[in-house]
Motif scaffolding. Structure first.
Motif, PDB file in Angstrom:
ATOM      1  N   ALA A   6       0.826  -1.226   0.070  1.00  0.00           N
ATOM      2  CA  ALA A   6      -0.046   0.046   0.006  1.00  0.00           C
ATOM      3  C   ALA A   6       1.012   1.099   0.089  1.00  0.00           C
ATOM      4  CB  ALA A   6      -0.920   0.087   1.102  1.00  0.00           C
ATOM      5  N   LYS A   7       2.136   1.148  -0.333  1.00  0.00           N
ATOM      6  CA  LYS A   7       3.039   2.340  -0.378  1.00  0.00           C
ATOM      7  C   LYS A   7       2.576   3.338  -1.382  1.00  0.00           C
ATOM      8  CE  LYS A   7       6.786   0.423  -2.976  1.00  0.00           C
ATOM      9  NZ  LYS A   7       8.524   0.063  -2.751  1.00  0.00           N
ATOM     10  N   ASP A   8       2.888   4.537  -1.482  1.00  0.00           N
ATOM     11  CA  ASP A   8       2.639   5.476  -2.272  1.00  0.00           C
ATOM     12  C   ASP A   8       4.005   5.591  -3.187  1.00  0.00           C
ATOM     13  OD1 ASP A   8       4.257   7.205  -0.584  1.00  0.00           O
ATOM     14  OD2 ASP A   8       2.711   8.402  -0.080  1.00  0.00           O
ATOM     15  N   ALA A   9       3.790   6.738  -4.083  1.00  0.00           N
ATOM     16  CA  ALA A   9       5.108   6.798  -4.906  1.00  0.00           C
ATOM     17  C   ALA A   9       6.348   7.173  -4.089  1.00  0.00           C
ATOM     18  CB  ALA A   9       4.915   8.131  -5.990  1.00  0.00           C
ATOM     19  N   GLU A  10       6.150   7.791  -2.890  1.00  0.00           N
ATOM     20  CA  GLU A  10       7.140   8.277  -1.802  1.00  0.00           C
ATOM     21  C   GLU A  10       7.731   7.372  -1.193  1.00  0.00           C
ATOM     22  OE1 GLU A  10       6.030  11.775  -0.210  1.00  0.00           O
ATOM     23  OE2 GLU A  10       5.708  13.250  -2.098  1.00  0.00           O
ATOM     24  N   GLY A  11       7.244   6.024  -1.238  1.00  0.00           N
ATOM     25  CA  GLY A  11       7.603   4.830  -0.265  1.00  0.00           C
ATOM     26  C   GLY A  11       6.976   5.064   1.193  1.00  0.00           C
ATOM     27  N   GLN A  12       5.688   5.464   1.294  1.00  0.00           N
ATOM     28  CA  GLN A  12       5.006   5.817   2.266  1.00  0.00           C
ATOM     29  C   GLN A  12       3.774   5.024   2.278  1.00  0.00           C
ATOM     30  OE1 GLN A  12       4.692   9.919   2.725  1.00  0.00           O
ATOM     31  NE2 GLN A  12       6.634  10.065   3.453  1.00  0.00           N
ATOM     32  N   VAL A  13       3.419   4.412   3.568  1.00  0.00           N
ATOM     33  CA  VAL A  13       2.230   3.835   3.707  1.00  0.00           C
ATOM     34  C   VAL A  13       1.327   4.784   4.427  1.00  0.00           C
ATOM     35  CG1 VAL A  13       0.830   1.908   4.713  1.00  0.00           C
ATOM     36  CG2 VAL A  13       3.063   1.329   3.771  1.00  0.00           C
ATOM     37  N   THR A  14       0.164   5.240   3.605  1.00  0.00           N
ATOM     38  CA  THR A  14      -0.809   6.289   4.431  1.00  0.00           C
ATOM     39  C   THR A  14      -2.038   5.513   4.459  1.00  0.00           C
ATOM     40  OG1 THR A  14      -1.708   6.964   2.080  1.00  0.00           O
ATOM     41  CG2 THR A  14       0.391   8.064   3.021  1.00  0.00           C
ATOM     42  N   ILE A  15      -2.914   6.185   5.316  1.00  0.00           N
ATOM     43  CA  ILE A  15      -4.006   5.636   5.785  1.00  0.00           C
ATOM     44  C   ILE A  15      -4.958   5.748   4.527  1.00  0.00           C
ATOM     45  CG2 ILE A  15      -6.309   6.231   6.879  1.00  0.00           C
ATOM     46  CD1 ILE A  15      -4.546   7.744   9.093  1.00  0.00           C
ATOM     47  N   HIS A  16      -4.995   6.430   3.653  1.00  0.00           N
ATOM     48  CA  HIS A  16      -5.774   6.300   2.170  1.00  0.00           C
ATOM     49  C   HIS A  16      -5.355   5.204   1.552  1.00  0.00           C
ATOM     50  CE1 HIS A  16      -7.529  11.054   2.631  1.00  0.00           C
ATOM     51  NE2 HIS A  16      -8.296  10.027   3.675  1.00  0.00           N
ATOM     52  N   LYS A  17      -3.986   5.253   1.147  1.00  0.00           N
ATOM     53  CA  LYS A  17      -3.440   4.403   0.425  1.00  0.00           C
ATOM     54  C   LYS A  17      -3.864   2.853   0.957  1.00  0.00           C
ATOM     55  CE  LYS A  17      -1.093   4.247  -2.715  1.00  0.00           C
ATOM     56  NZ  LYS A  17      -1.417   4.258  -4.144  1.00  0.00           N
ATOM     57  N   LEU A  18      -3.831   2.453   2.327  1.00  0.00           N
ATOM     58  CA  LEU A  18      -3.977   1.359   2.899  1.00  0.00           C
ATOM     59  C   LEU A  18      -5.628   1.005   2.713  1.00  0.00           C
ATOM     60  CD1 LEU A  18      -3.047  -1.011   4.651  1.00  0.00           C
ATOM     61  CD2 LEU A  18      -3.538   0.139   6.643  1.00  0.00           C
ATOM     62  N   ASP A  19      -6.450   2.111   2.753  1.00  0.00           N
ATOM     63  CA  ASP A  19      -7.787   2.054   2.579  1.00  0.00           C
ATOM     64  C   ASP A  19      -8.155   1.349   1.090  1.00  0.00           C
ATOM     65  OD1 ASP A  19     -10.515   2.516   1.925  1.00  0.00           O
ATOM     66  OD2 ASP A  19     -10.524   4.307   2.877  1.00  0.00           O
ATOM     67  N   THR A  20      -7.429   2.010   0.340  1.00  0.00           N
ATOM     68  CA  THR A  20      -7.724   1.725  -1.316  1.00  0.00           C
ATOM     69  C   THR A  20      -7.287   0.146  -1.283  1.00  0.00           C
ATOM     70  OG1 THR A  20      -7.588   3.834  -2.002  1.00  0.00           O
ATOM     71  CG2 THR A  20      -7.299   2.097  -3.401  1.00  0.00           C
ATOM     72  N   TYR A  21      -6.023   0.039  -0.834  1.00  0.00           N
ATOM     73  CA  TYR A  21      -5.397  -1.485  -1.024  1.00  0.00           C
ATOM     74  C   TYR A  21      -6.221  -2.431  -0.486  1.00  0.00           C
ATOM     75  CZ  TYR A  21      -1.789  -5.015  -1.051  1.00  0.00           C
ATOM     76  OH  TYR A  21      -1.254  -6.159  -1.199  1.00  0.00           O
ATOM     77  N   ILE A  22      -6.753  -2.391   0.882  1.00  0.00           N
ATOM     78  CA  ILE A  22      -7.475  -3.408   1.308  1.00  0.00           C
ATOM     79  C   ILE A  22      -8.770  -3.703   0.662  1.00  0.00           C
ATOM     80  CG2 ILE A  22      -8.790  -3.905   3.699  1.00  0.00           C
ATOM     81  CD1 ILE A  22      -6.649  -2.580   5.026  1.00  0.00           C
ATOM     82  N   LYS A  23      -9.351  -2.566   0.208  1.00  0.00           N
ATOM     83  CA  LYS A  23     -10.734  -2.871  -0.189  1.00  0.00           C
ATOM     84  C   LYS A  23     -10.507  -3.689  -1.573  1.00  0.00           C
ATOM     85  CE  LYS A  23     -13.209   1.226   1.659  1.00  0.00           C
ATOM     86  NZ  LYS A  23     -13.974   2.527   1.447  1.00  0.00           N
ATOM     87  N   GLU A  24      -9.628  -2.994  -2.297  1.00  0.00           N
ATOM     88  CA  GLU A  24      -9.431  -3.706  -3.763  1.00  0.00           C
ATOM     89  C   GLU A  24      -9.010  -5.356  -3.626  1.00  0.00           C
ATOM     90  OE1 GLU A  24      -7.011  -1.193  -5.907  1.00  0.00           O
ATOM     91  OE2 GLU A  24      -8.351   0.327  -6.238  1.00  0.00           O
ATOM     92  N   ASN A  25      -8.042  -5.364  -2.662  1.00  0.00           N
ATOM     93  CA  ASN A  25      -7.472  -6.716  -2.522  1.00  0.00           C
ATOM     94  C   ASN A  25      -8.437  -7.591  -1.824  1.00  0.00           C
ATOM     95  OD1 ASN A  25      -4.395  -6.912  -3.983  1.00  0.00           O
ATOM     96  ND2 ASN A  25      -4.980  -4.943  -2.963  1.00  0.00           N
ATOM     97  N   VAL A  26      -9.090  -7.110  -0.890  1.00  0.00           N
ATOM     98  CA  VAL A  26      -9.893  -8.290  -0.216  1.00  0.00           C
ATOM     99  C   VAL A  26     -10.943  -8.721  -1.081  1.00  0.00           C
ATOM    100  CG1 VAL A  26     -11.672  -8.685   1.854  1.00  0.00           C
ATOM    101  CG2 VAL A  26      -9.339  -7.499   2.220  1.00  0.00           C
TER     102      VAL A  26
END
Length: 569
Positions: free
Chosen positions: A524-544
């Protein structure tokens, strides 16, 4: 021809003047409405304007009232009761005046969520309103058509006060063509308690009793006073606490107490005051350099206030100073509490395969992450037999007491959940389906999270891979949503109503947990190599959703915005 032209010219002038008058009226109405909205934007300010003069008038001694009668009537307890009564009056008036501004106007409808069978109605005043509308028999389609045609009206709205503003408790959406009603209910309102005015914001005058006759020794004639000696107004500080010196003066015949406020919230000093001494008929209290906890937010103005109240209930005029934090932004401590129960002592709860491992893997994944943005990490792991209701409660209480302002708290739960009598329970290791009340109530978890997010301004995240009705079958199923609906808390939940939260041997975790762990490790990391709340939100919803072929749809609650959780190594 001339007469016609003259008549047209006069009519044009009349029309132009009428237009000018209409525009001027619209402008004045807009200004008046803006001023009205500004006046009603803060209940604290509204209540202050309403309560203060009435309390000051009430506590004045009447011309025909004896001193003894006055002292019996105007006491600290009676004044607090009067403030509570007036506060309730102010609350009712505040809501009534807000309603006159039609707070439910300009609603818009967003696309239908077929998975959860809800419409999101967008309100400029109250944000997203989720309205359950059945999908069967084209009911959802019909509702939207009638809404957009202007044939759906709001009825019976109920308002309350939350976070110093008017909030919506419930409202019915009435489809006039179909004569059907759809109900919106705000779960936050279920936890609503009557607003209590912070006495520190009121400009209540001290009680003064004058008499032309000789004053009885037991009559209090000296009004309490206080002042701040240091630090000076406008100073800066760079540490988590400040040392504040004050003076106070009260009548020598009465008791007193001193209260300290930081940004309107009462704070308990780390050190105590001096013993008072009597001088010139008054008890003079010279405070030592009282140590107070302070927020560490760069550039933010912080108001520190001192107020004294004597035994008669008379308050000194509060004294305050404004300070600014000029130190470095402190690193937060990361607290983890991970709970996983695979094996239950009760025979009516079937064992799970990977719930305990879910909790272990959660702690291990975060412990092995790049923690450079945190001061330190303090993990607590409770699995299987250790995960009793008492142990989980103790761990949550310890978190509440140990966390400091600005810390980050992550809670993780994996196991069975049960709903009984509309109450929700996480099934701890010593609970059973029959004796469900021995489990951990969601309300207990919610209260502890609220204490950390509201009282200590911690960032609180909860990850819940546990649902309802499958407890008898060895799966983690759901019959209704399991969200906490707690403002300030970010919630990640494994599935929506009517779904089951799956475990798989391939992943050796719950699907939700495995996707969460993969996201935290860098998925769920972004272009700057950070895991943010919004990126984790999108990653979990899409992959589950993808890994369960659409059979499991996570829920994410977030009203706090985005933030960085981890840097990927």
């Amino acid at each position: 021809m001339y007469d016609n032209a003259l008549q047209r010219e006069r009519q044009a002038k009349k029309d132009a003047e009428a237009k000018r008058i209409a525009e001027e009226k619209a402008r004045k109405d807009s200004i008046a409405r803006a001023e009205k909205e500004k006046h009603l934007s803060s209940f604290t300010l509204y209540a202050k304007e309403y309560v203060t003069p009435k309390v000051n008038e009430w506590q004045q001694k009447d011309e025909f009232e004896t001193i003894a009668e006055y002292q019996e009537r105007v006491t600290g307890a009676n004044r607090e009761q009067k403030i509570r009564e007036l506060s309730k009056e102010a609350e009712n008036l505040f809501i009534k005046e807000n309603i006159k501004l039609n707070p439910l106007e300009n609603l818009s409808i967003e696309p239908y969520d077929a998975e959860n069978k809800v419409y999101s109605i967008r309100s400029p005043r109250f944000g997203q309103l989720l309205i359950p509308v059945p999908r069967e028999n084209n009911e959802a389609r019909i509702f939207k058509e009638h809404f957009e045609a202007g044939d759906v009206f709001t009825e019976d709205p109920v308002f309350f006060i939350d976070n110093d503003k008017i909030a919506l408790k419930s409202v019915d959406f009435h489809d006039m063509q179909e004569d059907k009603k759809y109900h919106y209910s705000n779960q936050l309102a279920l936890n609503y308690q009557q607003y209590e005015i912070d006495l520190n914001v009121l400009d209540i005058a001290p009680v003064r009793i004058t008499s032309s006759t000789t004053t009885s020794p037991d009559i209090k004639t000296i009004a309490p006073k206080c002042d701040i000696l240091s630090p000076l107004q406008g100073s800066t500080y760079s540490t988590p606490t400040i040392r504040l010196r004050y003076t106070a003066k009260v009548d020598p015949q009465t008791t007193y107490s001193v209260k300290f406020f930081v940004n309107g919230k009462e704070e308990q000093p780390i050190t105590s005051e001096n013993v008072g001494m009597t001088a010139k008929g008054a008890k003079v209290v010279n405070g030592i350099e009282v140590e107070l906890p302070m927020p560490q937010e760069i550039g933010r103005e912080v108001v520190v206030a001192v107020q004294v109240v004597d035994g008669t209930g008379a308050w000194a005029e509060p004294k305050s100073i404004s300070l600014k934090y000029a130190g470095e932004k402190p690193k937060p401590t990361l607290y983890l509490l991970a709970v996983g129960v695979s094996n239950y002592a009760a025979s009516d709860l079937q064992s799970l395969h990977y719930a305990a491992k879910d909790a272990q893997d959660f702690v291990q994944t975060i412990t092995n992450s790049d923690l450079s943005m945190y001061k330190e990490i303090k993990p607590t792991l409770l699995i299987d037999g250790e995960a009793t209701t008492r142990n989980i409660q103790r761990a949550l209480y310890q978190l509440t007491s140990r966390t400091a302002q600005g810390d980050v708290v992550m809670l993780f739960f994996s196991g069975h959940g049960i709903v009984k009598n509309k109450e929700r329970y996480f099934m701890s290791a010593d609970a059973s389906a029959e004796e469900f009340y021995n489990g951990l109530e969601f309300e207990f978890i919610r209260k502890r999270m609220t204490e950390m997010s509201d009282d200590k301004q911690c960032k609180v995240l909860v990850f819940m891979d546990a649902c309802h009705s499958g407890a008898m079958a060895g799966t983690k199923g759901s019959i209704q949503d399991i969200t906490f609906a707690t403002p300030g808390v970010i919630g990640f939940y494994s599935s929506t109503a009517g779904e089951q939260s799956a475990e798989t041997d391939t992943m050796e975790n719950g699907v939700f947990t495995r996707v969460l762990l993969d996201g935290l490790k860098g998925g769920a990391k972004d272009a700057e190599g950070q895991v943010t709340i919004h990126k984790l939100d999108t990653y979990i919803k899409e992959n589950v959703k993808a890994k369960t072929h659409g059979k499991q749809t996570p829920i994410v609650e977030n009203t706090t915005g985005d933030a960085v959780l981890f840097h990927i190594k």
